[in-house]
Design an enzyme around this catalytic site. Sequence first.
Site, PDB file in Angstrom:
ATOM      1  N   ALA A  57      -2.429  -6.184  -5.520  1.00  0.00           N
ATOM      2  CA  ALA A  57      -1.117  -6.517  -4.357  1.00  0.00           C
ATOM      3  C   ALA A  57       0.080  -6.932  -5.366  1.00  0.00           C
ATOM      4  O   ALA A  57       0.848  -6.224  -5.481  1.00  0.00           O
ATOM      5  CB  ALA A  57      -1.592  -7.529  -3.315  1.00  0.00           C
ATOM      6  N   ARG A  96       1.439   2.420  -0.426  1.00  0.00           N
ATOM      7  CA  ARG A  96       0.144   1.862   0.021  1.00  0.00           C
ATOM      8  C   ARG A  96       0.700   0.475   0.988  1.00  0.00           C
ATOM      9  O   ARG A  96       1.402  -0.343   0.876  1.00  0.00           O
ATOM     10  CB  ARG A  96      -0.408   1.117  -1.259  1.00  0.00           C
ATOM     11  CG  ARG A  96      -0.820   1.959  -2.134  1.00  0.00           C
ATOM     12  CD  ARG A  96      -1.706   1.472  -3.214  1.00  0.00           C
ATOM     13  NE  ARG A  96      -3.200   1.132  -2.611  1.00  0.00           N
ATOM     14  CZ  ARG A  96      -4.108   0.374  -3.114  1.00  0.00           C
ATOM     15  NH1 ARG A  96      -3.972  -0.149  -4.351  1.00  0.00           N
ATOM     16  NH2 ARG A  96      -5.271   0.280  -2.464  1.00  0.00           N
ATOM     17  N   ASP A 235      -4.651  -9.686  -0.187  1.00  0.00           N
ATOM     18  CA  ASP A 235      -3.576  -8.452  -0.392  1.00  0.00           C
ATOM     19  C   ASP A 235      -2.291  -8.824   0.742  1.00  0.00           C
ATOM     20  O   ASP A 235      -1.308  -8.394   0.683  1.00  0.00           O
ATOM     21  CB  ASP A 235      -4.112  -7.111  -0.122  1.00  0.00           C
ATOM     22  CG  ASP A 235      -5.063  -6.614  -1.155  1.00  0.00           C
ATOM     23  OD1 ASP A 235      -6.350  -7.104  -1.326  1.00  0.00           O
ATOM     24  OD2 ASP A 235      -4.454  -6.127  -2.023  1.00  0.00           O
ATOM     25  N   LYS A 246      -9.998  -6.628  -0.313  1.00  0.00           N
ATOM     26  CA  LYS A 246     -10.691  -5.456  -0.420  1.00  0.00           C
ATOM     27  C   LYS A 246     -11.904  -5.464   0.317  1.00  0.00           C
ATOM     28  O   LYS A 246     -12.701  -6.484   0.649  1.00  0.00           O
ATOM     29  CB  LYS A 246     -11.265  -5.537  -2.039  1.00  0.00           C
ATOM     30  CG  LYS A 246     -12.100  -4.645  -2.459  1.00  0.00           C
ATOM     31  CD  LYS A 246     -11.421  -3.081  -2.272  1.00  0.00           C
ATOM     32  CE  LYS A 246      -9.791  -3.100  -2.766  1.00  0.00           C
ATOM     33  NZ  LYS A 246      -9.009  -1.731  -2.284  1.00  0.00           N
TER      34      LYS A 246
HETATM   35  O1  MRU Z   1      -7.014  -1.553  -3.679  1.00  0.00           O
HETATM   36  P1  MRU Z   1      -6.598  -2.447  -4.572  1.00  0.00           P
HETATM   37  O2  MRU Z   1      -7.620  -2.398  -6.029  1.00  0.00           O
HETATM   38  O3  MRU Z   1      -5.201  -2.625  -5.099  1.00  0.00           O
HETATM   39  O4  MRU Z   1      -6.992  -4.006  -3.972  1.00  0.00           O
HETATM   40  C1  MRU Z   1      -6.193  -5.279  -4.445  1.00  0.00           C
HETATM   41  C2  MRU Z   1      -7.255  -5.724  -5.074  1.00  0.00           C
HETATM   42  O5  MRU Z   1      -7.614  -5.901  -5.913  1.00  0.00           O
HETATM   43  C3  MRU Z   1      -7.963  -6.949  -4.071  1.00  0.00           C
HETATM   44  O6  MRU Z   1      -7.827  -6.588  -2.838  1.00  0.00           O
HETATM   45  C4  MRU Z   1      -7.527  -8.289  -4.489  1.00  0.00           C
HETATM   46  O7  MRU Z   1      -8.635  -9.206  -4.149  1.00  0.00           O
HETATM   47  C5  MRU Z   1      -6.271  -8.621  -4.001  1.00  0.00           C
HETATM   48  S1  MRU Z   1      -5.068  -8.222  -5.113  1.00  0.00           S
HETATM   49  C6  MRU Z   1      -5.190  -9.452  -6.521  1.00  0.00           C
END
Ligand code: MRU
Length: 350
Positions: A57, A96, A235, A246
Site C-alpha cells: 500500500a 488499484r 492496506d 491481504k
Molecule cells: O496486493 P499487494 O501485494 O499490494 O498487498 C499489499 C500488501 O502487501 C499487504 O496487504 C500488506 O500486508 C499491507 S501493505 C504493506
Amino acid sequence: MKFKIDGEIIDRPAIWWENGLVYKIDQTKIPFNIEVFSSSNYRETIYAIKEMIIRGAPSIGAAAAYGLTQAVHEFWKNKDFENLIDKAYNEILSARPTAVDLKNGLDVVRESQGINPEIALAQANSFASRIIDEGLKIGHIGKELIKDGIKVLTHCHTGSLALVDHGSAISPLVQAWKSGIRFHVYVDETRPRLQGRMTSWELAQFKIDHTVICDSFSGFLMAQGEIDLIIVGADRVTKNGDIANKIGTYSLAILAKYHNIPFYTAFPQSTFDPATDSGEKIHIEERSVGEVMNVTGFSKKHNTREEISLYLENTDFRNPAFDVTPAHLITGYITSQGILSASQLEGSLT
Ligand code: MRU
C-alpha cells in the site's frame, strides 16, 4: 535498502524519481532477479502499479504521487492542463482500489498550492520520505513486542519494498534483531501472488531466522503452541479500526482469537482512512483469476521465469486480493505515534 545489481551493491529505496523517470525495484522478479523497472510517463507508472511491479500500500501511494507528478510535467504547458490532470488523477486512482495510500499519494500532489512541476515533485518526494521515516519509527516502537525466544507469524509482505524503505510489520522484527533479540519468524507463503517470497528474501538480508509455510499450516501451528505473536500490515484502516489487508488476514485473526494469541497490525499514517467509517465500506479489489489458475516461478531447467497452469481452462475461480478484519479482533495498531487502540487512531493519526 542495499542490494546487488550486476555485481554492484547499491543502496536504494523501492521507488525513486530521477530526471522525469520513476524507477522501481521490480517486485515480480524477487527473489531470483533484482531488476529495476523505469516508467517514463504516468501511463507506464499505472502499468507498474496494476502489474504489481510496485506493490504494498505505501509504495503504491508513492508510485501514485510520482505518477501524477509525471502527468504534471507532461501537461504543464498544455492549455487544457486542469482537465488532463483530472483525467490522469482518475486513471491512477482506479489502478488499484483498496489501498487508501494511493489516493493519499495523489492528493498530496493534486492539492498542493500553486501546483507546477517543481512543487509536484517536492510533494511526491516528501510523501515518500515520510513513509520511510514512519517505517523506521514503527520498527523502534514495535520492537518492544518482540522478546527473546518468541515465534512470530506474519502474512503477505510488509518490508522495505512495500513501504519505500524499512517496512511496517517487518520493521519491528528488523529493529529487534539488530538490537540483539533472537526469535523465529513464520512467513506465510500468501497465495496467490506469493508475497512470502519477498518477505523471506528481506528477512534473509538481515539473517533473521525464519521458515516459510503454506498459508493453511498457520492454524495448526497455533494449536501446537508454536506462535506467540502475529503482526500483519494493512492496506486501509477505517475510522473505527477495521482493516483491509491481504486475503487470509481475517482467517488468521479469528484463529489468533481462538488460540489467545496477540494480533497486531502495523502501518504508516498514509494507510489510515478516517473518511471511511468501517470496513464494510471498503472496495475490495478482485484481481485476475489467472493469478489463481497459474503460477509463475523460476525454471532451473530453462534458467528463466516461467508461468505454468495448475487447472483446466474452463475451471471457475474467485480472486479477491484483500479481506476485512474487524477492530475487535485486533490487539493493537503499531504506528509512528505509538502502539494504539482502535479508539486512539483518529486522535493520533489525523
Ligand atoms: O496486493 P499487494 O501485494 O499490494 O498487498 C499489499 C500488501 O502487501 C499487504 O496487504 C500488506 O500486508 C499491507 S501493505 C504493506
